[in-house]
Scaffold this active site. Structure first.
Site, PDB file in Angstrom:
ATOM      1  N   GLN A  89       0.819  -1.210   0.000  1.00  0.00           N
ATOM      2  CA  GLN A  89       0.000   0.000   0.000  1.00  0.00           C
ATOM      3  C   GLN A  89       0.854   1.263   0.000  1.00  0.00           C
ATOM      4  O   GLN A  89       0.320   2.370  -0.006  1.00  0.00           O
ATOM      5  CB  GLN A  89      -0.909  -0.002   1.238  1.00  0.00           C
ATOM      6  CG  GLN A  89      -1.907  -1.139   1.238  1.00  0.00           C
ATOM      7  CD  GLN A  89      -2.636  -1.270   2.571  1.00  0.00           C
ATOM      8  OE1 GLN A  89      -2.334  -0.577   3.536  1.00  0.00           O
ATOM      9  NE2 GLN A  89      -3.597  -2.179   2.625  1.00  0.00           N
ATOM     10  N   HIS A 151      -0.780  -0.278   5.768  1.00  0.00           N
ATOM     11  CA  HIS A 151      -1.313   0.687   6.729  1.00  0.00           C
ATOM     12  C   HIS A 151      -0.428   1.914   6.938  1.00  0.00           C
ATOM     13  O   HIS A 151       0.080   2.173   8.015  1.00  0.00           O
ATOM     14  CB  HIS A 151      -1.588   0.001   8.075  1.00  0.00           C
ATOM     15  CG  HIS A 151      -2.639  -1.046   8.017  1.00  0.00           C
ATOM     16  ND1 HIS A 151      -3.153  -1.653   9.140  1.00  0.00           N
ATOM     17  CD2 HIS A 151      -3.272  -1.628   6.965  1.00  0.00           C
ATOM     18  CE1 HIS A 151      -4.056  -2.557   8.791  1.00  0.00           C
ATOM     19  NE2 HIS A 151      -4.143  -2.551   7.467  1.00  0.00           N
ATOM     20  N   GLU A 244     -14.799   3.051  10.242  1.00  0.00           N
ATOM     21  CA  GLU A 244     -15.286   4.115  11.114  1.00  0.00           C
ATOM     22  C   GLU A 244     -15.305   5.488  10.446  1.00  0.00           C
ATOM     23  O   GLU A 244     -14.436   5.808   9.632  1.00  0.00           O
ATOM     24  CB  GLU A 244     -14.400   4.212  12.367  1.00  0.00           C
ATOM     25  CG  GLU A 244     -14.399   2.966  13.229  1.00  0.00           C
ATOM     26  CD  GLU A 244     -13.501   3.079  14.445  1.00  0.00           C
ATOM     27  OE1 GLU A 244     -13.428   2.115  15.216  1.00  0.00           O
ATOM     28  OE2 GLU A 244     -12.865   4.158  14.625  1.00  0.00           O
ATOM     29  N   TYR A 254      -9.302   6.642  20.164  1.00  0.00           N
ATOM     30  CA  TYR A 254     -10.393   6.062  19.379  1.00  0.00           C
ATOM     31  C   TYR A 254     -10.441   4.536  19.456  1.00  0.00           C
ATOM     32  O   TYR A 254     -11.194   3.907  18.729  1.00  0.00           O
ATOM     33  CB  TYR A 254     -10.331   6.594  17.942  1.00  0.00           C
ATOM     34  CG  TYR A 254     -10.757   8.038  17.911  1.00  0.00           C
ATOM     35  CD1 TYR A 254     -12.054   8.409  17.592  1.00  0.00           C
ATOM     36  CD2 TYR A 254      -9.879   9.049  18.295  1.00  0.00           C
ATOM     37  CE1 TYR A 254     -12.456   9.731  17.627  1.00  0.00           C
ATOM     38  CE2 TYR A 254     -10.271  10.380  18.344  1.00  0.00           C
ATOM     39  CZ  TYR A 254     -11.568  10.710  18.007  1.00  0.00           C
ATOM     40  OH  TYR A 254     -11.976  12.026  18.065  1.00  0.00           O
ATOM     41  N   TYR A 265      -9.099 -10.973  10.076  1.00  0.00           N
ATOM     42  CA  TYR A 265      -9.393 -11.583   8.778  1.00  0.00           C
ATOM     43  C   TYR A 265      -9.543 -13.098   8.886  1.00  0.00           C
ATOM     44  O   TYR A 265     -10.223 -13.728   8.077  1.00  0.00           O
ATOM     45  CB  TYR A 265      -8.300 -11.225   7.764  1.00  0.00           C
ATOM     46  CG  TYR A 265      -8.239  -9.747   7.470  1.00  0.00           C
ATOM     47  CD1 TYR A 265      -9.271  -9.116   6.784  1.00  0.00           C
ATOM     48  CD2 TYR A 265      -7.173  -8.970   7.893  1.00  0.00           C
ATOM     49  CE1 TYR A 265      -9.232  -7.761   6.523  1.00  0.00           C
ATOM     50  CE2 TYR A 265      -7.119  -7.611   7.641  1.00  0.00           C
ATOM     51  CZ  TYR A 265      -8.157  -7.005   6.945  1.00  0.00           C
ATOM     52  OH  TYR A 265      -8.120  -5.651   6.700  1.00  0.00           O
TER      53      TYR A 265
END
Length: 372
Positions: A89, A151, A244, A254, A265
């Site tokens: 990513q 991430h 979210e 949070y 997963y």
């Protein structure tokens, strides 16, 4: 529809734009609109930003910054970009203009950069002049670096005070999100030169990084300031379920991974808690996941019924979500462009009051929503 190859692991007005084709008319809450293709010549586009003259900048994850102007994608990429860690990513991710760009020509890039120990979410600033970046300087790195390509977070947004917010994912190492001495899994607040505002919530606290504004995040990939309240909002990827929508509050935790609506997963339970005392609950939770990416509040007059709505791309849901927000409350949502475009990565309002989106694929495209 045929699904294109997707590389996401795990998980000025524009002058006479060239229209490749226009799809049929769709309806949203009484609003008739159509989707117009502007270009399909992008490789894994990730973010878009409008220059004051209406030209559009687009990042491509492999490490290029492109310009769309006068109805076409300019052939030559912008010069002077940093070297990026384009794996998984990671790569060249967000682009954001300084609030004073019209005068100082300063812009910001977020990207994954490699160094001792691995890679980390990184932010650099530079001047954009004559088709190239000049004086590129790294101003932030979400340390510590770590191996892997997951991430990175990487969204950028300025508030009304001219402070820069940066989202940093926890690099698929969930416990980092609960460590205040670690910049992973956080949303950071910086001055425009990368220094720390003195009123950040953890300034002067032993064992805590002063850059941190909020913590307990997994992989936030959408960030925007509400145009009326000036509050910052974010969307973030949960694991299997538990995406979210969050209203950011200075110093708030949070919850990830101590509180989550998602599971691993593999199907294993990550936490039995969906909420915990002292932790901030999401404004909206999506189960199953939609994989929200990009976030924009609509303020234009071309779609009057959409004014005040938030928009986010839904990567795994093959849609664009229009989200109703009233103050601090979620009031409902609808799924636009259902199954018409795969992997909507970013959405922005243009200076013409229309919505622009990019799709994250090897043959990624730039598209515009306009009234029908």
């Amino acid at each position: 529809m045929q699904r294109r190859r997707f590389i996401l692991s795990a998980t000025g007005a524009l002058a006479a734009p060239a229209i490749a084709h226009s799809q049929d008319v769709m309806t949203s809450n009484g609003t008739r609109y159509r989707l117009v293709t502007l270009t399909r010549d992008l490789e894994q586009p990730w973010s878009i930003a409008f220059l004051p003259d209406g030209r559009l900048m687009i990042t491509e994850r492999p490490g290029r910054l492109r310009v769309f102007a006068n109805g076409r994608l300019e052939r030559a990429p912008v010069g002077g970009l940093p070297r990026v860690y384009a794996r998984g990513q990671g790569g060249l991710l967000d682009v954001c203009l300084h609030p004073g760009f019209a005068g100082n020509r300063v812009l910001y890039l977020s990207y994954s950069a490699e160094g001792a120990g691995g890679a980390a979410t990184t932010v650099a600033r530079a001047e954009y002049r004559d088709g190239s970046l000049r004086g590129l300087a790294r101003i932030f790195e979400a340390l510590p670096r770590t191996s892997g390509g997951l991430h990175f977070g990487s969204r950028l947004a300025f508030d009304r005070a001219g402070l820069l917010y940066v989202t940093a994912g926890e690099r698929y190492q969930m416990q980092r999100a609960q460590d205040l001495g670690d910049l992973g899994g956080k949303i950071l607040r910086l001055r425009d030169d990368g220094s720390v505002p003195p009123d950040n919530p953890f300034v002067g606290r032993d064992g805590a990084r002063s850059e941190i504004f909020t913590w307990g995040h997994r992989n936030p990939q959408g960030l925007a300031m509400h145009p009326v309240t000036g509050r910052m909002w974010a969307v973030e990827h949960g694991p299997r379920g538990g995406d979210e929508l969050n209203l950011l509050e200075a110093g708030a935790n949070y919850g990830w991974p101590r509180a989550t609506h998602g599971i691993d997963y593999s199907g294993a339970v990550i936490s039995p808690n969906k909420s915990l005392p002292g932790m901030k609950d999401p404004v909206r939770v999506w189960v199953p996941s939609i994989s929200p990416s990009g976030l924009a509040f609509y303020t234009g007059n071309r779609f009057p019924a959409w004014q005040g709505s938030a928009f986010t791309g839904a990567l795994s849901n093959f849609a664009l979500f229009r989200i109703g927000v009233d103050g601090e409350r979620w009031t409902g949502e609808e799924r636009l462009l259902a199954d018409r475009l795969p992997y909507i990565r970013d959405v922005r309002e243009g200076p013409d009051g229309l919505l622009y989106i990019v799709t994250h694929a090897d043959d990624g495209g730039l598209y515009r929503l306009e009234p029908a």
